[in-house]
Structure formats: structure tokens, C-alpha cells
Design an enzyme around this catalytic site. Structure first.
Site, PDB file in Angstrom:
ATOM      1  CG  ASN A 199      -0.448  -0.008   2.509  1.00 26.08           C
ATOM      2  OD1 ASN A 199       0.690  -0.417   2.700  1.00 26.08           O
ATOM      3  ND2 ASN A 199      -1.214   0.448   3.480  1.00 26.08           N
ATOM      4  CD  GLU A 226       4.930  -0.474  13.384  1.00 24.79           C
ATOM      5  OE1 GLU A 226       3.693  -0.258  13.479  1.00 24.79           O
ATOM      6  OE2 GLU A 226       5.711  -0.262  14.304  1.00 24.79           O
ATOM      7  CB  CYS A 265      -1.606   0.864   8.251  1.00 25.51           C
ATOM      8  SG  CYS A 265      -0.364   2.150   8.243  1.00 25.51           S
TER       9      CYS A 265
HETATM   10  P1  NAD Z   1       0.382  -9.133   4.078  1.00 27.40           P
HETATM   11  O1  NAD Z   1       0.573  -9.432   5.509  1.00 27.40           O
HETATM   12  O2  NAD Z   1      -0.489 -10.019   3.281  1.00 27.40           O
HETATM   13  O3  NAD Z   1       1.808  -9.134   3.336  1.00 27.40           O
HETATM   14  C1  NAD Z   1       2.875  -8.326   3.793  1.00 27.40           C
HETATM   15  C2  NAD Z   1       4.187  -8.938   3.316  1.00 27.40           C
HETATM   16  O4  NAD Z   1       4.409 -10.166   4.005  1.00 27.40           O
HETATM   17  C3  NAD Z   1       4.219  -9.275   1.828  1.00 27.40           C
HETATM   18  O5  NAD Z   1       5.479  -8.946   1.311  1.00 27.40           O
HETATM   19  C4  NAD Z   1       4.010 -10.769   1.827  1.00 27.40           C
HETATM   20  O6  NAD Z   1       4.519 -11.426   0.690  1.00 27.40           O
HETATM   21  C5  NAD Z   1       4.781 -11.167   3.066  1.00 27.40           C
HETATM   22  N1  NAD Z   1       4.451 -12.490   3.628  1.00 27.40           N
HETATM   23  C6  NAD Z   1       3.267 -13.143   3.575  1.00 27.40           C
HETATM   24  N2  NAD Z   1       3.364 -14.323   4.234  1.00 27.40           N
HETATM   25  C7  NAD Z   1       4.636 -14.396   4.713  1.00 27.40           C
HETATM   26  C8  NAD Z   1       5.346 -15.375   5.470  1.00 27.40           C
HETATM   27  N3  NAD Z   1       4.772 -16.508   5.878  1.00 27.40           N
HETATM   28  N4  NAD Z   1       6.649 -15.135   5.779  1.00 27.40           N
HETATM   29  C9  NAD Z   1       7.247 -13.987   5.385  1.00 27.40           C
HETATM   30  N5  NAD Z   1       6.617 -13.031   4.660  1.00 27.40           N
HETATM   31  C10 NAD Z   1       5.324 -13.233   4.332  1.00 27.40           C
HETATM   32  O7  NAD Z   1      -0.111  -7.597   3.996  1.00 27.40           O
HETATM   33  P2  NAD Z   1      -0.552  -6.747   2.718  1.00 27.40           P
HETATM   34  O8  NAD Z   1      -1.879  -7.226   2.216  1.00 27.40           O
HETATM   35  O9  NAD Z   1       0.577  -6.654   1.762  1.00 27.40           O
HETATM   36  O10 NAD Z   1      -0.731  -5.281   3.369  1.00 27.40           O
HETATM   37  C11 NAD Z   1      -1.881  -4.855   4.017  1.00 27.40           C
HETATM   38  C12 NAD Z   1      -1.709  -4.940   5.518  1.00 27.40           C
HETATM   39  O11 NAD Z   1      -0.575  -4.168   5.913  1.00 27.40           O
HETATM   40  C13 NAD Z   1      -2.874  -4.337   6.292  1.00 27.40           C
HETATM   41  O12 NAD Z   1      -3.193  -5.171   7.374  1.00 27.40           O
HETATM   42  C14 NAD Z   1      -2.317  -2.992   6.789  1.00 27.40           C
HETATM   43  O13 NAD Z   1      -2.938  -2.499   7.944  1.00 27.40           O
HETATM   44  C15 NAD Z   1      -0.902  -3.342   7.029  1.00 27.40           C
HETATM   45  N6  NAD Z   1      -0.069  -2.143   7.046  1.00 27.40           N
HETATM   46  C16 NAD Z   1       0.406  -1.696   8.257  1.00 27.40           C
HETATM   47  C17 NAD Z   1       1.186  -0.541   8.324  1.00 27.40           C
HETATM   48  C18 NAD Z   1       1.750  -0.062   9.636  1.00 27.40           C
HETATM   49  O14 NAD Z   1       2.753   0.656   9.618  1.00 27.40           O
HETATM   50  N7  NAD Z   1       1.162  -0.421  10.770  1.00 27.40           N
HETATM   51  C19 NAD Z   1       1.478   0.164   7.158  1.00 27.40           C
HETATM   52  C20 NAD Z   1       0.961  -0.309   5.941  1.00 27.40           C
HETATM   53  C21 NAD Z   1       0.203  -1.465   5.901  1.00 27.40           C
END
Ligand code: NAD
Length: 481
Positions: free
Chosen positions: A152, A250, A284
Site C-alpha cells: 500500500n 507493524e 494502515c
Molecule cells: P500481508 O501481511 O499479506 O503481506 C505483507 C508482506 O508479508 C508481503 O510482502 C508478503 O509477501 C509477506 N508475507 C506473507 N506471508 C509471509 C510469510 N509466511 N513469511 C514472510 N513473509 C510473508 O499484507 P498486505 O496485504 O501486503 O498489506 C496490508 C496490511 O498491511 C494491512 O493489514 C495494513 O494495515 C498493514 N499495514 C500496516 C502498516 C503499519 O505501519 N502499521 C502500514 C501499511 C500497511
């Protein structure tokens, strides 16, 4: 079909050792295949870590000012291609072009800030018990760090992790989301153009299972910074804890505005609408809940509705666009299913947008529902879409109790003119980012960023907090003979 994308490892493109690929679709128009993304393999992850490990001694051996020069040049390389990067972002993740330009601008600020940090003083002198001795602390890099990021904020999040990591002498393997690989490769290209030494910043493409877990489990990885969903964050934290490796996660939010009877309702409505709907509610820190005093609820919601109806859904390359599509078909399906399941009253939206342009992408009509039970899924689950769930509360105490009734604790805002109410809320609200008369979204790049409860674990990101995370302390005592 196009050729699959390659990793960026040891300063060059490197094809995946596996043959499986995923399609990276333009969320505004699924006829547009942006790229084919390799799923990646454990062998690819090992190559990326080996490159980062090989580059580490020379990079950590540079002086802070020399590393700062590299970061300044990287900022300039991004600035030179800023419009191209913003347009690519609009296409790959459906971010409205105005916000995409803002994100690229933020990247430049982030790099310059951490270039400054690389030349600021580190460590402290600590009085010693031995007479005549000198005792002080040094801050040293962790080594190779793994950065796992979501789609995002496809350049700002990777950079707000990579810039401090590099400034303090670590080398990096970035595993971006499989939904934003092109943006990560643009970062690699600009880093390369800026002359960063080979292996200092590597991009490993693929899925969480394919490359993410092998990367986290690599013995050479000494720090892990993750941003993404709560479910994946829990998995990342478990692996890091098992390996005794420093980590931060995060994760999601269910961010809330509280609107008191004495609030400036025009301001509250404007910032609530923007926080909830811009970029289709996919920040987020997006506002997904409003807790409103009953005596002003009708007037407030009318003002929010007017604001929301003034927002343009698309196309994302139109500078007037505020909302855009959600990221995927799954995301759109999940949002409509949650709306279909609620008994709450629809204030606006709630039906699919008509028009062939919207049917081609993953567009969701911005929707406000009122009378939402604070314990209902719509008020509890992170939807990551343009949906605002409104509940009412009699008085500040009840409003704060509703706001805190969440597994998350990322961001919240209170709209009031009453300083006493504001102070009570500041002390009682369980979130990491607390606002008064402000938007729940956004944070200055130099201010600590992160949440409480299920939104974060480990130390904060950004600002001085980043130095804490990306360095470890050595306490040194030099005694006289
Ligand atoms: P996601 O958790 O599906 O994926 C995030 C990353 O993790 C991707 O690169 C993905 O390939 C990787 N991943 C997935 N499974 C994994 C595993 N088993 N081991 C290692 N890596 C793995 O999240 P998304 O859909 O890409 O993003 C949306 C989410 O991110 C929402 O929940 C949002 O709130 C959160 N977000 C949080 C912040 C913050 O700073 N708090 C900022 C932006 C987005």
C-alpha cells in the site's frame, strides 16, 4: 506474454531459479497485466542474503559521512524520475496520482533525513567506577537485515526501513509484496544509478512462502522489520523469536475518530471523510470507525456524506481522483461480503458503482453505515476498504471505552474544543498515534511511528526510534595502566 521480472541481487538483475509466476494486475483495469512476478525459491533467498553478507564489511567500514553521501545521491536519483515512479505506482497499486506523487516526495525527504542521521553523534560517555578510565557506548550495525513490506505504500515503507538500516551500516534484503514488485525494482534501479555498492540493497521477489520464510530463517539475517497484516506479522514474530533475532512488526489498525458535541463539525467531517475514503481506505492509519455524540450525529453525518459524494472514484491518473480501486478481487469481495452481512443503516454508498470503467477494475463505492454495534465485525475487523462504521456514544468516557474496544491500537483522533476532554483522552486512549482535531492518517517522517496492542510489536519506526532498532550497543571501558 511478457518476460517475468528478475530479482535485483549483488547490483544486477538475476532471474528466479524457479519457473512459477504470478500475474501483477493493474487494479483499475484487469486487462492490463503490469508484470509477471516470480514466486521465488529458497535458493533465490540464499543468493540475496549471500550478496548482502558479502557487501557488509565494506559498507559498515565506510564513514557515516560517506554513507550519507550515498543516501543523498539516491534521493537525487529518485527526484530525477519522480513523475515516472508516481505514474508507475498509480498503475501497479491503484494509488490516485496526487497521493502517489506525495509518496515519492516523502521518499526523498526520508533519504535526506537519514543521510543527516548518518552524520549525527552516536553513543554516550558513561562515568566509570575505575578512576581515570573512559567508559562510553558505541552503536554498531546489526548486519544483514530483512525487510518485508506490503503493497500500500510501495516505496515509502521499504525506504523508511532501508534508509536508516543503510545509514547505520547494515546491508539490506528487501522482500516487497508480490503486488508491488515493479515499485521495489524502481527503488533498486535508482539505488544502482546513485552508485550504491553492489549487494548493499537487494530486492528479492516472490511470495511469503516461496522466499519470505526462507529469508527470515537465514542464519545470516540479524534483524527483521515487517509491515503487513496481523496474521502474517504473528508468524514473522514467531520465527524471529525462535531465532533470537531482533524484530519489529507493524500491522493493522481499526482507527477511530471521536466527535464530541462541541467539535468544529466542518473540520471533523472533512478530515473524517478524507481519512476514511482517500486511497480507498487502504492506509494502515485510515479512519474506519467514528464514535459520535448522538445530539450532533445527524448534522455530522450529513456533512461527511457531502464530502464523500464530492470525491472522485477514478481514473487514478486524473489529478482530481481521491479514491481509486482496492488492490484485488479478493479484497473487493471481502468488503462487499462484510457490508452485506451488516444490519446497520446505510448513509451513503452500499451499492456497486455503475459504468464500464468501474467494472474493469476492483472499485468499491465509498460507503458509510450508522448504528453499528461496536462489537460487530464491521467495527472490529480490518476491512482495508472505503467503509466508515459509525457508532454513537453518550459522553467521552463511553466513547473512549468504545474506541479502546479493539484488538488494534494504531491511530485515533478526538474532535473537541474542550482541553480537559482532550487531556483525558490523551491519557486514556490505547493507540500509538494520538491526534486532537486531526486526521488519523499520515505521520511526519521524522516522528516515531507505530501502534499499541495488536497493531505493532518491537520498537517504533522512523525518527530517533529507527536508530534504536537498526543498531546495537557496545559498552566500552578503557582503563589506565
Ligand atoms: P500481508 O501481511 O499479506 O503481506 C505483507 C508482506 O508479508 C508481503 O510482502 C508478503 O509477501 C509477506 N508475507 C506473507 N506471508 C509471509 C510469510 N509466511 N513469511 C514472510 N513473509 C510473508 O499484507 P498486505 O496485504 O501486503 O498489506 C496490508 C496490511 O498491511 C494491512 O493489514 C495494513 O494495515 C498493514 N499495514 C500496516 C502498516 C503499519 O505501519 N502499521 C502500514 C501499511 C500497511
Amino acid at each position: 506474454m511478457t518476460k517475468p521480472l528478475s530479482h535485483f541481487i549483488a547490483g544486477a538483475s538475476l532471474g528466479s531459479s524457479g519457473s512459477d509466476v504470478l500475474l501483477d494486475l493493474n487494479p483499475s483495469d484487469t486487462r492490463d497485466v503490469v508484470a509477471e512476478v516470480p514466486v521465488g525459491t529458497a535458493a533465490d533467498a540464499a543468493s540475496a542474503v549471500a550478496a548482502a553478507r558479502a557487501a557488509l564489511p565494506a559498507w559498515r567500514g565506510l564513514t557515516g559521512p560517506a554513507r550519507a553521501e550515498h543516501l543523498h545521491r539516491w534521493a537525487a536519483a529518485i527526484e530525477a524520475r519522480s513523475e515516472e515512479i508516481a505514474q508507475a505506482m498509480a498503475r501497479e497499486v491503484g494509488k490516485p496520482i496526487g497521493e502517489a506523487r506525495g509518496e515519492v516526495g516523502r521518499c526523498i525527504v526520508i533519504l535526506r533525513y537519514y543521510a543527516g542521521d548518518a552524520v549525527r553523534s552516536v553513543g554516550e560517555v558513561v562515568p566509570a567506577q575505575v578512576a581515570g578510565a573512559l567508559q562510553f557506548t558505541l552503536r554498531e550495525p546489526l548486519g544483514v537485515v530483512a525487510l518485508i513490506t506490503p503493497w500500500n505504500f510501495p516505496v515509502a515503507i521499504p525506504l523508511w526501513k532501508a534508509a536508516p538500516a543503510l545509514a547505520f551500516g547494515n546491508t539490506v534484503v528487501l522482500k516487497p509484496s508480490e503486488q508491488s514488485p515493479v515499485m521495489a525494482l524502481l527503488l533498486a534501479e535508482t539505488a544502482h544509478a546513485a552508485g550504491l555498492p553492489a549487494g548493499v540493497f537487494n530486492v528479492l521477489l516472490g511470495t511469503g512462502q516461496g522466499v519470505g520464510e526462507p529469508l527470515l530463517r537465514s542464519a545470516e539475517v540479524r534483524g527483521i522489520s515487517f509491515t503487513g497484516s496481523a496474521a502474517v506479522g504473528a508468524r514473522v514474530a514467531a520465527i524471529a523469536a525462535e531465532r533470537n533475532v531482533r524484530y519489529q512488526t507493524e500491522m493493522g489498525g481499526k482507527n477511530v475518530v471521536i466527535v464530541m458535541p462541541d467539535a468544529d463539525l466542518d473540520l471533523a467531517a472533512k478530515l473524517t471523510a478524507a481519512g476514511a475514503m482517500r486511497y480507498a481506505g487502504q492506509k494502515c492509519t485510515a479512519t474506519s470507525r467514528a464514535v459520535v455524540a448522538p445530539q450532533i450525529e445527524r448534522e455530522f453525518l450529513e456533512k461527511v456524506r457531502e464530502q464523500v459524494e464530492g470525491f472522485s472514484l477514478g481514473p487514478v491518473t486524473d489529478p482530481a481522483c481521491a479514491i481509486g480501486p482496492v488492490i484485488s478481487a479478493d479484497s473487493r469481495k471481502r468488503i462487499w461480503a462484510a457490508l452485506a452481512a451488516t444490519k446497520a443503516e446505510v448513509v451513503c454508498g452500499g451499492v456497486e458503482s455503475t459504468g464500464v470503467v468501474f467494472k474493469r477494475g476492483f472499485f468499491v463505492t465509498p460507503t458509510i453505515v450508522r448504528g453499528v454495534d461496536p462489537g460487530a465485525p464491521l467495527a472490529q475487523e480490518e476491512l482495508f476498504g472505503p467503509v466508515l462504521a459509525v457508532s454513537s456514544a453518550d459522553g467521552l468516557d463511553e466513547a473512549i471505552a468504545i474506541a479502546n474496544n479493539s484488538r488494534y491500537g494504531l491511530s485515533a483522533s478526538l474532535f473537541t474544543r474542550d482541553i480537559g476532554a482532550a487531556l483525558k483522552y490523551i491519557h486514556r486512549i490505547d493507540v500509538g498515534l494520538v491526534r486532537i482535531n486531526g486526521d488519523t492518517t499520515g505521520v511526519d517522517p521524522h516522528a516515531p511511528f507505530g501502534g499499541m496492542k495488536g497493531s505493532s510489536s518491537g520498537s517504533r519506526e522512523q525518527g530517533s526510534a529507527a536508530r534504536e532498532f537498526y543498531t546495537e550497543t557496545k559498552t566500552v571501558q578503557v582503563n589506565p595502566v
